[in-house]
Scaffold this motif. Structure first.
Motif, PDB file in Angstrom:
ATOM      1  N   ARG A  14       0.833  -1.211   0.000  1.00 21.71           N
ATOM      2  CA  ARG A  14       0.000   0.000   0.000  1.00 21.71           C
ATOM      3  C   ARG A  14       0.866   1.260   0.000  1.00 21.71           C
ATOM      4  O   ARG A  14       0.571   2.236  -0.691  1.00 21.71           O
ATOM      5  CB  ARG A  14      -0.901  -0.008   1.235  1.00 21.71           C
ATOM      6  CG  ARG A  14      -1.740   1.270   1.450  1.00 21.71           C
ATOM      7  CD  ARG A  14      -2.873   1.398   0.423  1.00 21.71           C
ATOM      8  NE  ARG A  14      -3.856   0.360   0.557  1.00 21.71           N
ATOM      9  CZ  ARG A  14      -4.968   0.456   1.277  1.00 21.71           C
ATOM     10  NH1 ARG A  14      -5.237   1.578   1.918  1.00 21.71           N
ATOM     11  NH2 ARG A  14      -5.831  -0.535   1.305  1.00 21.71           N
ATOM     12  N   LYS A  41       3.724   7.912   4.484  1.00 22.19           N
ATOM     13  CA  LYS A  41       3.059   6.875   3.685  1.00 22.19           C
ATOM     14  C   LYS A  41       2.891   5.579   4.468  1.00 22.19           C
ATOM     15  O   LYS A  41       1.833   4.945   4.433  1.00 22.19           O
ATOM     16  CB  LYS A  41       3.865   6.595   2.419  1.00 22.19           C
ATOM     17  CG  LYS A  41       3.704   7.635   1.333  1.00 22.19           C
ATOM     18  CD  LYS A  41       4.488   7.213   0.101  1.00 22.19           C
ATOM     19  CE  LYS A  41       4.314   8.236  -1.041  1.00 22.19           C
ATOM     20  NZ  LYS A  41       5.101   7.815  -2.220  1.00 22.19           N
ATOM     21  N   GLU A  44       0.310   6.029   7.356  1.00 19.40           N
ATOM     22  CA  GLU A  44      -1.062   6.131   6.836  1.00 19.40           C
ATOM     23  C   GLU A  44      -1.554   4.780   6.327  1.00 19.40           C
ATOM     24  O   GLU A  44      -2.699   4.391   6.577  1.00 19.40           O
ATOM     25  CB  GLU A  44      -1.132   7.166   5.711  1.00 19.40           C
ATOM     26  CG  GLU A  44      -1.067   8.600   6.215  1.00 19.40           C
ATOM     27  CD  GLU A  44      -1.185   9.619   5.079  1.00 19.40           C
ATOM     28  OE1 GLU A  44      -1.254   9.181   3.898  1.00 19.40           O
ATOM     29  OE2 GLU A  44      -1.217  10.835   5.374  1.00 19.40           O
ATOM     30  N   ALA A  45      -0.681   4.045   5.628  1.00 25.00           N
ATOM     31  CA  ALA A  45      -1.060   2.724   5.104  1.00 25.00           C
ATOM     32  C   ALA A  45      -1.396   1.775   6.246  1.00 25.00           C
ATOM     33  O   ALA A  45      -2.375   1.008   6.183  1.00 25.00           O
ATOM     34  CB  ALA A  45       0.071   2.151   4.257  1.00 25.00           C
ATOM     35  N   ALA A  47      -2.459   2.604   9.241  1.00 21.62           N
ATOM     36  CA  ALA A  47      -3.715   3.042   9.861  1.00 21.62           C
ATOM     37  C   ALA A  47      -4.911   2.629   9.020  1.00 21.62           C
ATOM     38  O   ALA A  47      -5.927   2.151   9.544  1.00 21.62           O
ATOM     39  CB  ALA A  47      -3.677   4.550  10.064  1.00 21.62           C
ATOM     40  N   GLU A  48      -4.812   2.795   7.702  1.00 21.01           N
ATOM     41  CA  GLU A  48      -5.915   2.458   6.808  1.00 21.01           C
ATOM     42  C   GLU A  48      -6.233   0.964   6.835  1.00 21.01           C
ATOM     43  O   GLU A  48      -7.388   0.550   6.766  1.00 21.01           O
ATOM     44  CB  GLU A  48      -5.579   2.898   5.383  1.00 21.01           C
ATOM     45  CG  GLU A  48      -5.585   4.415   5.189  1.00 21.01           C
ATOM     46  CD  GLU A  48      -4.980   4.832   3.853  1.00 21.01           C
ATOM     47  OE1 GLU A  48      -4.622   3.925   3.056  1.00 21.01           O
ATOM     48  OE2 GLU A  48      -4.837   6.046   3.620  1.00 21.01           O
ATOM     49  N   LEU A  49      -5.168   0.133   6.928  1.00 21.96           N
ATOM     50  CA  LEU A  49      -5.352  -1.322   6.911  1.00 21.96           C
ATOM     51  C   LEU A  49      -5.613  -1.903   8.303  1.00 21.96           C
ATOM     52  O   LEU A  49      -5.905  -3.096   8.438  1.00 21.96           O
ATOM     53  CB  LEU A  49      -4.118  -1.995   6.301  1.00 21.96           C
ATOM     54  CG  LEU A  49      -3.860  -1.702   4.814  1.00 21.96           C
ATOM     55  CD1 LEU A  49      -2.491  -2.233   4.396  1.00 21.96           C
ATOM     56  CD2 LEU A  49      -4.972  -2.348   3.958  1.00 21.96           C
ATOM     57  N   GLY A  50      -5.484  -1.039   9.315  1.00 24.15           N
ATOM     58  CA  GLY A  50      -5.676  -1.519  10.699  1.00 24.15           C
ATOM     59  C   GLY A  50      -4.560  -2.438  11.152  1.00 24.15           C
ATOM     60  O   GLY A  50      -4.772  -3.348  11.963  1.00 24.15           O
TER      61      GLY A  50
END
Length: 367
Positions: A14, A41, A44-45, A47-50
């Protein structure tokens, strides 16, 4: 159907970076320089994917390194090296490591090491000599929390476990051997005979007492090194030099001597070399004795008459006492811990080799 848990590989894809970069960034290991953009990056990746970092296994509580502390007054005399060999061989068998503290007979160093003991958290402590008297209260206090074993002079009153040595008996055996050979005029060379080093004095006293009972105490010359020597950091040849230098003095002051005794083997080696330099034959002109039966005493070129008192075994026994104390502490008996004091002693033996014989019929030297 449950959602598949994100992995570091998913985060790497990601963010468009390597898996190693993900690991270092999220573990805050910035030993490799990352740009702010890369860090942003990756975070954030994740956090987005947990994605969450795997939890490290917690270190088991109560786990202790198996450590014994050994306090030595010096490491220049093979006697103490032999003691360490005995201690280490037994400790290694039981899975223990050693932390050796060389006090160099310095009171400040000894106190410093004693104060360090609680922070080192050892399972046991071995003193390879008598603790200094001024620190006995500290030793006895520490021994209530940490198993102690002292390899000491039997005549000292210690409320701790001890592998004992009757130094007076050693002196008597040395004197009796020379008396049986017919020696009347003898000298005894020793390191400083201070109150702090009572074990040395006991050996000399035993020697004198045997001659006293034979009615010949006035024929014994005691030659001790100056007290200032104990205040210096011992050199590798300190005790050898005592034997050498004091023998040279004795030969210029007492022509009647037929035997010279060293308090230990190292001093006796110095005596032998001084006699060699002065063209004395050993044992033809002068008999020589040592004590401790160290490795070099057995060498054919030396062949020193000495006293065996099983030094390596004493080191092993001191370690065994510690192990017994540890095992006793770990067991419960009637909801209370038993208190025991161990005392071990070996019977010393005379080892006759090539440096003692009958006194010469007349005072002559081979020049």
């Amino acid at each position: 159907m449950s959602r598949k848990k994100a992995t570091s590989s998913d985060v790497a894809k990601r963010a468009g970076v390597s898996q190693a970069t993900v690991s270092m960034v999220l573990n805050k290991k910035y030993n490799v320089s990352f740009s702010r953009e890369v860090i942003r990056k990756v975070e954030e990746a994740a956090a987005e994917l947990g994605y969450e970092l795997p939890r490290r296994k917690a270190r088991k509580e109560g786990r202790k390194e198996k450590l014994l502390v050994v306090l030595c007054p010096n490491l220049t005399n093979p006697y103490y090296v032999m003691l360490l060999q005995g201690i280490e061989s037994r400790a290694t068998e039981q899975g223990y490591g050693l932390f050796v503290c060389n006090t160099q007979r310095n009171l400040e160093l000894e106190e410093r090491y004693l104060k360090m003991l609680p922070s080192l958290n050892p399972q046991g402590v071995v003193y390879t000599c008598n603790p200094s008297r001024c620190y006995m209260p500290m030793v006895e206090e520490l021994s209530r929390k940490i198993p102690f074993a002292v390899i000491n002079n039997q005549n000292e009153k210690l409320d701790v476990d001890a592998v004992e040595l009757d130094n007076s008996k050693l002196g008597r055996i040395m004197a009796r051997h020379l008396l049986d050979l017919g020696h009347r005029d003898v000298a005894y060379i020793a390191p400083p005979l201070t109150v702090r080093q009572k074990q040395r004095s006991k050996r000399v006293e035993g020697f004198q007492k045997e001659f006293q009972e034979a009615g010949l105490v006035d024929h014994v010359v005691i030659k001790a090194a100056n007290e200032s020597i104990d205040k210096d950091i011992p050199g590798i040849d300190s005790e050898y030099r005592i034997g050498y230098d004091l023998t040279r003095e004795l030969l210029s002051e007492h022509e009647e001597l037929t035997a010279i005794v060293g308090l230990n083997d190292m001093i006796a080696f110095g005596i032998l070399d001084a006699l060699h330099d002065e063209k004395y034959r050993v044992p033809g002109d002068m008999s020589v004795m040592g004590c401790d039966n160290t490795l070099f005493a057995k060498m054919k070129k030396v062949s020193l008459t000495t006293i065996e008192h099983f030094v390596i075994y004493k080191g092993r026994d001191a370690c065994d006492i510690i192990m017994k104390k540890i095992n006793t502490h770990d067991r419960k008996y009637a909801d209370m811990e038993p208190v025991s004091i161990y005392h071990v002693e070996y019977e010393p033996r005379l080892v006759i080799r090539g440096t003692t014989s009958y006194p010469p019929n007349r005072r002559s030297r081979k020049k």
